[in-house]
Design an enzyme around this catalytic site. Sequence first.
Site, short mmCIF file in Angstrom:
data_model
loop_
_atom_site.label_atom_id
_atom_site.label_comp_id
_atom_site.label_asym_id
_atom_site.label_seq_id
_atom_site.Cartn_x
_atom_site.Cartn_y
_atom_site.Cartn_z
N GLN A 1 -5.23 -1.37 9.42
CA GLN A 1 -4.62 -3.08 9.07
C GLN A 1 -5.26 -3.63 9.87
O GLN A 1 -5.43 -4.61 11.60
CB GLN A 1 -3.63 -3.45 9.07
CG GLN A 1 -3.32 -4.55 8.26
CD GLN A 1 -3.25 -4.50 6.70
OE1 GLN A 1 -4.03 -3.55 5.86
NE2 GLN A 1 -3.55 -5.53 5.96
N ASP B 1 -11.76 2.86 4.26
CA ASP B 1 -11.79 1.39 4.11
C ASP B 1 -13.05 0.50 3.85
O ASP B 1 -13.09 -0.22 3.80
CB ASP B 1 -11.25 0.62 5.44
CG ASP B 1 -10.07 -0.61 5.33
OD1 ASP B 1 -10.15 -1.18 3.93
OD2 ASP B 1 -9.93 -0.87 6.22
N LYS C 1 0.41 -1.17 -0.31
CA LYS C 1 -0.06 0.40 -0.38
C LYS C 1 0.88 1.16 -0.01
O LYS C 1 0.68 2.35 -0.81
CB LYS C 1 -0.99 -0.29 0.84
CG LYS C 1 -2.27 -0.66 1.30
CD LYS C 1 -2.86 -1.24 2.32
CE LYS C 1 -4.08 -2.21 2.58
NZ LYS C 1 -4.55 -2.69 3.50
N1 LIG Z 1 -8.26 -2.66 7.12
C1 LIG Z 1 -8.12 -3.89 5.90
N2 LIG Z 1 -8.55 -3.12 4.88
C2 LIG Z 1 -8.47 -4.79 3.82
O1 LIG Z 1 -8.42 -3.73 2.58
C3 LIG Z 1 -7.51 -5.46 3.97
C4 LIG Z 1 -7.19 -6.00 5.37
N3 LIG Z 1 -7.24 -4.90 6.85
N4 LIG Z 1 -6.65 -7.24 5.80
C5 LIG Z 1 -6.08 -7.20 5.29
C6 LIG Z 1 -6.40 -7.47 3.80
C7 LIG Z 1 -6.47 -8.23 2.45
N5 LIG Z 1 -6.20 -7.30 1.72
C8 LIG Z 1 -5.14 -7.59 0.39
C9 LIG Z 1 -4.76 -6.17 -0.20
C10 LIG Z 1 -3.77 -6.71 -2.32
C11 LIG Z 1 -3.79 -7.71 -1.74
C12 LIG Z 1 -1.97 -8.05 -2.97
O2 LIG Z 1 -2.01 -7.01 -3.61
N6 LIG Z 1 -2.16 -9.06 -3.61
C13 LIG Z 1 -1.74 -8.70 -5.04
C14 LIG Z 1 -0.20 -10.35 -4.88
C15 LIG Z 1 0.44 -9.37 -3.68
C16 LIG Z 1 1.95 -10.12 -2.53
O3 LIG Z 1 2.02 -11.34 -3.62
O4 LIG Z 1 1.70 -10.27 -1.55
C17 LIG Z 1 -2.35 -10.11 -5.44
O5 LIG Z 1 -1.71 -10.26 -6.98
O6 LIG Z 1 -3.19 -10.92 -5.36
C18 LIG Z 1 -3.76 -9.15 -1.08
C19 LIG Z 1 -4.22 -8.69 -0.05
C20 LIG Z 1 -6.65 -6.46 2.14
N7 LIG Z 1 -7.63 -6.45 3.16
#
Ligand SMILES: Nc1nc(=O)c2c([nH]1)NC[C@@H]1CN(c3ccc(C(=O)N[C@@H](CCC(=O)O)C(=O)O)cc3)CN21
Length: 292
Positions: A101, A124, A57
């Site tokens: 988070q 959020d 982020k």
């Molecule tokens: N308050 C809060 N808001 C959220 O939106 C949130 C949380 N907490 N806690 C965890 C979950 C999981 N979330 C996320 C956010 C981004 C990716 C993401 O960017 N995934 C990438 C891969 C990242 C990697 O390689 O580690 C993808 O391509 O799926 C995944 C889960 C957001 N989430």
Amino acid sequence: METQIAKLIDGKALAEKIQQELSATITELQPQIGRPPGLAVLMVGDNPASAAYVRGKERACAKVGIASFGKHFPTETTQTELEEVIAALNQDERVDGILVQLPLPDHLDAVTLLHQIDPDKDVDGLHPINLGRLVRGEPGLRSCTPFGVMRLLQEYEISLEGKQAVVVGRSILVGKPMALMLLEANATITIAHKSSHSLENIIKNADILITAVGRPGLITAEMVKPGAVVVDVGISRVTDANGNNRLVGDVDFDSVKRVAEFLTPVPGGVGPMTVTMLLQNTVTSYSQRSKI
Ligand SMILES: Nc1nc(=O)c2c([nH]1)NC[C@@H]1CN(c3ccc(C(=O)N[C@@H](CCC(=O)O)C(=O)O)cc3)CN21
Ligand SMILES: NC(=O)c1ccc[n+]([C@@H]2O[C@H](COP(=O)([O-])OP(=O)(O)OC[C@H]3O[C@@H](n4cnc5c(N)ncnc54)[C@H](OP(=O)(O)O)[C@@H]3O)[C@@H](O)[C@H]2O)c1
């Protein structure tokens, strides 16, 4: 097995496009407003997955020109300390968005903390006021993950009007707001969860299937209606046969891609859109707050 191969929904590409647009918007607004947008991501403890998301982020913020006011707290931080931090961020004019988070360590009460966030800075979309606005169909800050899914469906011109949509999972973070957004778009919605009997019967009529559970392999090709749109929100870290760590969704990708018409990959599907909608919400809050 049929030979049809689903079209992939490329969340990474759309995320990059939107981030470029946000960057241009910020460049345009900043001289009038006199400061960049600001986002504070609060993380407590040392959950490695959370730490990785928070880094992602902050990297995305830097890329588009959003200032980070993130703070990382030790596990033993108290509820009162965090409430004081949120109160200070609510007052801080440079901060347009505040995100706690999740998950938090067990001794902390997430719901009470989320209630302390100024709803206008709740990027959020988890404050009861913003959830209430979603229930009523009023404008407001929307939860990032379901908002990102809706944006993907729109980009691929997937119509929802009158369609049967099944959401698997009912968390306040993903499942429930997802179902409400689909309802707002005139889909007919069903929400499945752990107590749902015969998931396969619930899913088999779904034109649109969204899964947000966190169980690899939960959805197999036999369960999916041919031609369905399948959006995989689940993310689990698994070790494969070669001992490599990788991310997988809830959907058995290799079999479902032969049945579905559209499918999101993991990684590269919904995840990058979640981060991008967080940036989008921060920029929305920035432009709205500066008009006051
Ligand atoms: N308050 C809060 N808001 C959220 O939106 C949130 C949380 N907490 N806690 C965890 C979950 C999981 N979330 C996320 C956010 C981004 C990716 C993401 O960017 N995934 C990438 C891969 C990242 C990697 O390689 O580690 C993808 O391509 O799926 C995944 C889960 C957001 N989430
Ligand atoms: N891609 C992204 O951007 C993103 C964002 C957020 C989360 N995620 C991922 O999405 C998944 C869900 O996250 P979350 O925060 O919503 O998790 P959560 O709070 O643990 O919710 C999981 C939901 O799945 C339901 N469930 C569990 N087992 C089931 C089963 N066998 N059949 C049907 N439903 C079942 C649960 O039902 P009950 O309510 O009955 O317990 C619950 O509603 C996780 O893998 C998470 O990492 C991804």
